[in-house]
Design a protein around this motif. Structure first.
Motif, PDB file in Angstrom:
ATOM      1  N   LEU A 167      -8.447  73.361 -19.027  1.00  0.00           N
ATOM      2  CA  LEU A 167      -8.515  73.915 -20.386  1.00  0.00           C
ATOM      3  C   LEU A 167      -9.897  74.498 -20.669  1.00  0.00           C
ATOM      4  O   LEU A 167     -10.024  75.570 -21.258  1.00  0.00           O
ATOM      5  CB  LEU A 167      -8.197  72.833 -21.419  1.00  0.00           C
ATOM      6  CG  LEU A 167      -6.723  72.524 -21.636  1.00  0.00           C
ATOM      7  CD1 LEU A 167      -6.565  71.262 -22.470  1.00  0.00           C
ATOM      8  CD2 LEU A 167      -6.035  73.692 -22.313  1.00  0.00           C
ATOM      9  N   ALA A 168     -10.935  73.790 -20.239  1.00  0.00           N
ATOM     10  CA  ALA A 168     -12.301  74.275 -20.447  1.00  0.00           C
ATOM     11  C   ALA A 168     -12.524  75.588 -19.704  1.00  0.00           C
ATOM     12  O   ALA A 168     -13.099  76.538 -20.253  1.00  0.00           O
ATOM     13  CB  ALA A 168     -13.308  73.223 -19.993  1.00  0.00           C
ATOM     14  N   THR A 169     -12.057  75.669 -18.472  1.00  0.00           N
ATOM     15  CA  THR A 169     -12.215  76.895 -17.689  1.00  0.00           C
ATOM     16  C   THR A 169     -11.441  78.040 -18.318  1.00  0.00           C
ATOM     17  O   THR A 169     -11.913  79.175 -18.377  1.00  0.00           O
ATOM     18  CB  THR A 169     -11.758  76.671 -16.233  1.00  0.00           C
ATOM     19  OG1 THR A 169     -12.495  75.576 -15.682  1.00  0.00           O
ATOM     20  CG2 THR A 169     -11.985  77.901 -15.383  1.00  0.00           C
ATOM     21  N   GLU A 188     -17.598  71.370 -25.005  1.00  0.00           N
ATOM     22  CA  GLU A 188     -17.211  70.416 -26.043  1.00  0.00           C
ATOM     23  C   GLU A 188     -15.736  70.044 -25.898  1.00  0.00           C
ATOM     24  O   GLU A 188     -15.366  68.871 -25.959  1.00  0.00           O
ATOM     25  CB  GLU A 188     -17.463  71.014 -27.429  1.00  0.00           C
ATOM     26  CG  GLU A 188     -16.995  70.119 -28.558  1.00  0.00           C
ATOM     27  CD  GLU A 188     -17.129  70.787 -29.917  1.00  0.00           C
ATOM     28  OE1 GLU A 188     -17.434  70.068 -30.870  1.00  0.00           O
ATOM     29  OE2 GLU A 188     -16.915  72.016 -30.021  1.00  0.00           O
ATOM     30  N   ALA A 189     -14.894  71.048 -25.677  1.00  0.00           N
ATOM     31  CA  ALA A 189     -13.466  70.793 -25.520  1.00  0.00           C
ATOM     32  C   ALA A 189     -13.205  69.869 -24.346  1.00  0.00           C
ATOM     33  O   ALA A 189     -12.442  68.894 -24.453  1.00  0.00           O
ATOM     34  CB  ALA A 189     -12.713  72.110 -25.334  1.00  0.00           C
ATOM     35  N   GLU A 190     -13.846  70.142 -23.211  1.00  0.00           N
ATOM     36  CA  GLU A 190     -13.632  69.315 -22.018  1.00  0.00           C
ATOM     37  C   GLU A 190     -14.043  67.876 -22.253  1.00  0.00           C
ATOM     38  O   GLU A 190     -13.318  66.938 -21.913  1.00  0.00           O
ATOM     39  CB  GLU A 190     -14.392  69.894 -20.831  1.00  0.00           C
ATOM     40  CG  GLU A 190     -14.150  69.106 -19.551  1.00  0.00           C
ATOM     41  CD  GLU A 190     -14.781  69.760 -18.334  1.00  0.00           C
ATOM     42  OE1 GLU A 190     -14.423  69.342 -17.218  1.00  0.00           O
ATOM     43  OE2 GLU A 190     -15.601  70.675 -18.475  1.00  0.00           O
ATOM     44  N   ALA A 191     -15.206  67.661 -22.869  1.00  0.00           N
ATOM     45  CA  ALA A 191     -15.684  66.298 -23.113  1.00  0.00           C
ATOM     46  C   ALA A 191     -14.749  65.537 -24.051  1.00  0.00           C
ATOM     47  O   ALA A 191     -14.401  64.379 -23.792  1.00  0.00           O
ATOM     48  CB  ALA A 191     -17.100  66.339 -23.686  1.00  0.00           C
ATOM     49  N   GLY A 251      -3.507  59.681 -10.643  1.00  0.00           N
ATOM     50  CA  GLY A 251      -4.101  60.756  -9.865  1.00  0.00           C
ATOM     51  C   GLY A 251      -5.058  61.629 -10.634  1.00  0.00           C
ATOM     52  O   GLY A 251      -5.410  62.699 -10.169  1.00  0.00           O
ATOM     53  N   GLY A 252      -5.463  61.234 -11.827  1.00  0.00           N
ATOM     54  CA  GLY A 252      -6.460  61.992 -12.565  1.00  0.00           C
ATOM     55  C   GLY A 252      -5.959  63.269 -13.194  1.00  0.00           C
ATOM     56  O   GLY A 252      -6.730  64.205 -13.407  1.00  0.00           O
ATOM     57  N   ILE A 253      -4.684  63.343 -13.524  1.00  0.00           N
ATOM     58  CA  ILE A 253      -4.127  64.555 -14.103  1.00  0.00           C
ATOM     59  C   ILE A 253      -4.813  64.880 -15.434  1.00  0.00           C
ATOM     60  O   ILE A 253      -5.064  66.046 -15.733  1.00  0.00           O
ATOM     61  CB  ILE A 253      -2.593  64.438 -14.273  1.00  0.00           C
ATOM     62  CG1 ILE A 253      -1.948  64.409 -12.895  1.00  0.00           C
ATOM     63  CG2 ILE A 253      -2.042  65.589 -15.099  1.00  0.00           C
ATOM     64  CD1 ILE A 253      -0.472  64.128 -12.898  1.00  0.00           C
ATOM     65  N   GLY A 254      -5.150  63.873 -16.221  1.00  0.00           N
ATOM     66  CA  GLY A 254      -5.836  64.119 -17.489  1.00  0.00           C
ATOM     67  C   GLY A 254      -7.174  64.803 -17.289  1.00  0.00           C
ATOM     68  O   GLY A 254      -7.539  65.716 -18.037  1.00  0.00           O
ATOM     69  N   THR A 255      -7.907  64.407 -16.267  1.00  0.00           N
ATOM     70  CA  THR A 255      -9.200  65.024 -15.968  1.00  0.00           C
ATOM     71  C   THR A 255      -9.005  66.465 -15.517  1.00  0.00           C
ATOM     72  O   THR A 255      -9.761  67.364 -15.918  1.00  0.00           O
ATOM     73  CB  THR A 255      -9.935  64.219 -14.882  1.00  0.00           C
ATOM     74  OG1 THR A 255     -10.096  62.879 -15.351  1.00  0.00           O
ATOM     75  CG2 THR A 255     -11.283  64.812 -14.570  1.00  0.00           C
ATOM     76  N   VAL A 256      -7.991  66.710 -14.702  1.00  0.00           N
ATOM     77  CA  VAL A 256      -7.690  68.068 -14.247  1.00  0.00           C
ATOM     78  C   VAL A 256      -7.310  68.932 -15.441  1.00  0.00           C
ATOM     79  O   VAL A 256      -7.765  70.079 -15.576  1.00  0.00           O
ATOM     80  CB  VAL A 256      -6.562  68.069 -13.189  1.00  0.00           C
ATOM     81  CG1 VAL A 256      -6.148  69.490 -12.832  1.00  0.00           C
ATOM     82  CG2 VAL A 256      -6.995  67.315 -11.948  1.00  0.00           C
ATOM     83  N   LEU A 257      -6.494  68.392 -16.354  1.00  0.00           N
ATOM     84  CA  LEU A 257      -6.082  69.130 -17.548  1.00  0.00           C
ATOM     85  C   LEU A 257      -7.300  69.500 -18.393  1.00  0.00           C
ATOM     86  O   LEU A 257      -7.442  70.647 -18.811  1.00  0.00           O
ATOM     87  CB  LEU A 257      -5.094  68.299 -18.372  1.00  0.00           C
ATOM     88  CG  LEU A 257      -4.693  68.882 -19.730  1.00  0.00           C
ATOM     89  CD1 LEU A 257      -4.007  70.239 -19.557  1.00  0.00           C
ATOM     90  CD2 LEU A 257      -3.787  67.902 -20.477  1.00  0.00           C
ATOM     91  N   ALA A 258      -8.187  68.553 -18.636  1.00  0.00           N
ATOM     92  CA  ALA A 258      -9.378  68.821 -19.454  1.00  0.00           C
ATOM     93  C   ALA A 258     -10.242  69.902 -18.818  1.00  0.00           C
ATOM     94  O   ALA A 258     -10.699  70.832 -19.500  1.00  0.00           O
ATOM     95  CB  ALA A 258     -10.178  67.538 -19.650  1.00  0.00           C
TER      96      ALA A 258
END
Length: 121
Positions: free
Chosen positions: A73-75, A106-109, A63-70
């Motif tokens: 965190l960036a926000t 940078e953190a998000e990427a 479900g894309g939890i890793g993408t949501v986490l990244a």
């Protein structure tokens, strides 16, 4: 996508306990992460009594939890009142990503690449 287990996240900043609690609360309010975030505590070092919670565990899965986490965190980094460089250590299975930055993009990427590497995402 297969269940990827937990991602362990720790912060080093000028206010580590406050920042960890603030981040945990932030992530728990993220719609895609609700029910996936918990505070944990590392075992105390010999001769120390231990401290407050110092790790965040995020249950990763489909479900894309890793993408949501990244993204979350960036926000969170962008929303901080005083721009502060933080060290984020993210551990997944046998791999660890450690970044020291105040740059949310940078953190998000880096986090997105780390969490999606090897699982076809």
């Amino acid at each position: 996508m297969n269940d990827m287990g937990d991602a362990q996240l720790s912060l080093e900043s000028t206010r580590p306990l406050d920042d960890s609690l603030e981040l945990a609360e932030w992530l728990r309010h993220e719609r895609g992460l609700q029910g996936h975030v918990r505070l944990t505590q590392a075992a105390p070092v010999v001769g120390e009594l231990g401290a407050g919670p110092d790790l965040l565990a995020v249950a990763l899965g489909s479900g894309g939890i890793g993408t949501v986490l990244a993204g979350s965190l960036a926000t969170w980094l962008q929303s901080r009142r005083t721009p502060t460089k933080v060290r984020i250590t993210l551990t997944r299975a046998d791999r660890t990503l450690e970044i020291e930055t105040g740059d949310a993009n940078e953190a998000e990427a880096l986090i997105t690449r780390f969490l999606s590497d090897g699982n076809g995402a």
